[in-house]
Scaffold this active site. Structure first.
Site, PDB file in Angstrom:
ATOM      1  N   ARG A 199      -5.667   8.787   1.350  1.00  0.00           N
ATOM      2  CA  ARG A 199      -4.373   9.486   1.387  1.00  0.00           C
ATOM      3  C   ARG A 199      -4.231  10.439   0.208  1.00  0.00           C
ATOM      4  O   ARG A 199      -3.429  11.367   0.232  1.00  0.00           O
ATOM      5  CB  ARG A 199      -3.233   8.460   1.368  1.00  0.00           C
ATOM      6  CG  ARG A 199      -3.070   7.699   2.672  1.00  0.00           C
ATOM      7  CD  ARG A 199      -2.216   6.437   2.491  1.00  0.00           C
ATOM      8  NE  ARG A 199      -2.978   5.380   1.852  1.00  0.00           N
ATOM      9  CZ  ARG A 199      -2.634   4.767   0.715  1.00  0.00           C
ATOM     10  NH1 ARG A 199      -1.508   5.107   0.106  1.00  0.00           N
ATOM     11  NH2 ARG A 199      -3.391   3.813   0.206  1.00  0.00           N
TER      12      ARG A 199
ATOM     13  N   VAL B 276       0.874  -1.186   0.000  1.00  0.00           N
ATOM     14  CA  VAL B 276       0.000   0.000   0.000  1.00  0.00           C
ATOM     15  C   VAL B 276       0.905   1.228   0.000  1.00  0.00           C
ATOM     16  O   VAL B 276       1.761   1.357   0.870  1.00  0.00           O
ATOM     17  CB  VAL B 276      -0.915   0.011   1.237  1.00  0.00           C
ATOM     18  CG1 VAL B 276      -1.892   1.170   1.162  1.00  0.00           C
ATOM     19  CG2 VAL B 276      -1.662  -1.303   1.361  1.00  0.00           C
ATOM     20  N   CYS B 277       0.735   2.132  -0.971  1.00  0.00           N
ATOM     21  CA  CYS B 277       1.764   3.156  -1.173  1.00  0.00           C
ATOM     22  C   CYS B 277       1.189   4.485  -1.643  1.00  0.00           C
ATOM     23  O   CYS B 277       0.022   4.594  -2.003  1.00  0.00           O
ATOM     24  CB  CYS B 277       2.767   2.700  -2.234  1.00  0.00           C
ATOM     25  SG  CYS B 277       3.283   0.998  -2.111  1.00  0.00           S
ATOM     26  N   THR B 278       2.066   5.502  -1.654  1.00  0.00           N
ATOM     27  CA  THR B 278       1.790   6.789  -2.296  1.00  0.00           C
ATOM     28  C   THR B 278       2.981   7.135  -3.169  1.00  0.00           C
ATOM     29  O   THR B 278       4.118   7.148  -2.692  1.00  0.00           O
ATOM     30  CB  THR B 278       1.570   7.902  -1.259  1.00  0.00           C
ATOM     31  OG1 THR B 278       0.480   7.559  -0.402  1.00  0.00           O
ATOM     32  CG2 THR B 278       1.279   9.224  -1.956  1.00  0.00           C
TER      33      THR B 278
ATOM     34  N   ASN C 254      -3.671   3.926  -4.116  1.00  0.00           N
ATOM     35  CA  ASN C 254      -4.023   2.544  -4.469  1.00  0.00           C
ATOM     36  C   ASN C 254      -5.426   2.430  -5.047  1.00  0.00           C
ATOM     37  O   ASN C 254      -6.071   1.375  -4.930  1.00  0.00           O
ATOM     38  CB  ASN C 254      -3.887   1.628  -3.239  1.00  0.00           C
ATOM     39  CG  ASN C 254      -2.474   1.598  -2.701  1.00  0.00           C
ATOM     40  OD1 ASN C 254      -2.153   2.321  -1.760  1.00  0.00           O
ATOM     41  ND2 ASN C 254      -1.610   0.797  -3.304  1.00  0.00           N
TER      42      ASN C 254
END
Length: 395
Positions: free
Chosen positions: A333, A142-144, A320
């Site tokens: 986010r 899970v990322c930005t 995501n």
């Protein structure tokens, strides 16, 4: 009956608290500033550098790194086994992994099968457990990620990598157990051939694929998980059953970084190759407007969203969720990250201001293991280990 009702109420109000919490202080905050160079409680040090020599045997090229990180890798693997045994106390699940996942290494494309075997040997860990460790990143990342262009046409690419969701909560430290165990494994890698850099990446020691990388002077690349019903579990099951016409995401990104020599070549390869799991590939180049998010199903490219200065789009940002849809209400986010990017403005974008954006809660959260900043024109990659002290969103 009364006890069960109390437990249900506890979880209900806890759930409601998470929904509301991500939108109100102190779980969210005004856009941060002055956080770079990194310091303070959210900064846990810089990732060390290692060279990976592509000229030597695949089975040998990871030995130095794994030798240095053997204790930390064994600790993580044991932690994952402990989680498995908590759900399956008989230990049968771990036995199945050791028995059936190991042979999977022989089905992987060259050189990945040999590299996994070398890592298992150097770490003194059963082969099946190292295979599973590499499979994890097809499912739980899970990322930005963001690619931005400044007023001079210079491109910056940065990301937070968040990992460990639902993989054990430490009630003492108020943190995800696997996330805590991953931070000491974060390393910067310089992949070399003939003593010259081919590409650089950020990895967890023991993982051979690439989630974050740069081919100096050519392009930068990050990969974010895309949640979908036709997801990675199906692709991995198909692979186990013998249908192997798709590519592992982390192996594809590594092959692209190693072999592609331009932004366009990388973009075409990432958009067209069949995958085991859906994904977002965030790609940056070395010319004005060379920045995009490639939204992938397992079999096709669904959308390529590019920087367009004519449309006022000087950056692209991906978490995501498909950029044309609202993010999950429990996990937004994107909105705070874009708010901070817009407040920064194109005229002020830099390593420092992007680090500020990625340091703002809930973009920074309990799952964040590292922040990476990349400058393709200078071939620069900086990686900082992160923490999010309480109060902080769990994701």
């Amino acid at each position: 009956m009364l006890a069960s009702k109390i437990v249900c109420c506890f979880y209900f109000f806890g759930f409601c608290g998470l929904v509301v919490g991500q939108y109100v202080p102190p779980y969210t905050e005004e856009c941060r500033s002055g956080t770079y160079p990194p310091s303070g409680p959210t900064f846990k040090g810089q990732a060390p550098w290692y060279k990976i020599n592509l000229d030597i045997s695949p089975r040998q090229r990871w030995h130095q790194l794994i030798s240095d990180k053997k204790a930390e890798l064994n600790s993580l693997i044991q932690g994952i086994k402990d989680l498995a045994n908590a759900f399956f106390p008989s230990g049968k699940l771990v036995e199945l992994v050791d028995k059936y996942m190991g042979p999977l290494a022989d089905t992987l494309p060259f050189p990945f099968g040999d590299e996994i075997k070398g890592i298992a040997e150097a770490a003194d860990i059963p082969l099946g457990e190292i295979v599973l460790f590499n499979v994890f990143y097809e499912l739980f990342t899970v990322c930005t990620s963001v690619v931005a262009e400044d007023k001079t046409g210079k491109l910056f690419h940065a990301r937070n990598l968040d990992f460990g969701l639902f993989l054990g909560w430490n009630a003492t430290t108020h943190a995800w157990k696997v996330t805590e165990q991953l931070r000491p494994l974060v390393v910067n890698l310089d992949f070399q051939r003939n003593n010259a850099t081919v590409f650089k990446s950020v990895n967890y020691a023991g993982y051979m694929g690439i989630l974050t990388g740069i081919r100096p002077k050519a392009f930068t690349l990050t990969m974010n998980e895309r949640f979908n019903i036709d997801g990675g579990f199906i692709g991995i099951l198909e692979w186990l059953l013998g249908k192997r016409d798709g590519m592992w995401m982390g192996f594809l990104t590594r092959q692209v970084l190693e072999n592609a020599t331009s932004y366009e070549e990388a973009k075409n390869k990432l958009a067209q190759t069949k995958l085991l799991a859906p994904a977002y590939f965030i790609l940056g180049g070395n010319k004005s407007e060379e920045g995009c998010v490639i939204t992938r199903s397992r079999v096709a490219s669904l959308d390529i969203w590019e920087i367009s200065l004519k449309q006022g789009r000087w950056y692209v940002l991906e978490t995501n969720y498909d950029h044309w849809k609202d993010p999950l209400f429990l996990d937004d986010r994107r909105t705070p990250a874009m708010k901070c990017m817009n407040r920064t403005t194109q005229a002020n974008i830099s390593f420092g201001t992007i680090y500020d954006v990625l340091s703002t809660k809930p973009v920074l959260n309990k799952l964040t293991t590292y922040t990476t900043l990349m400058d393709v024109s200078e071939g620069k990659l900086e990686t900082y280990l992160r923490d999010c002290p309480n109060p902080c969103m769990p994701w």
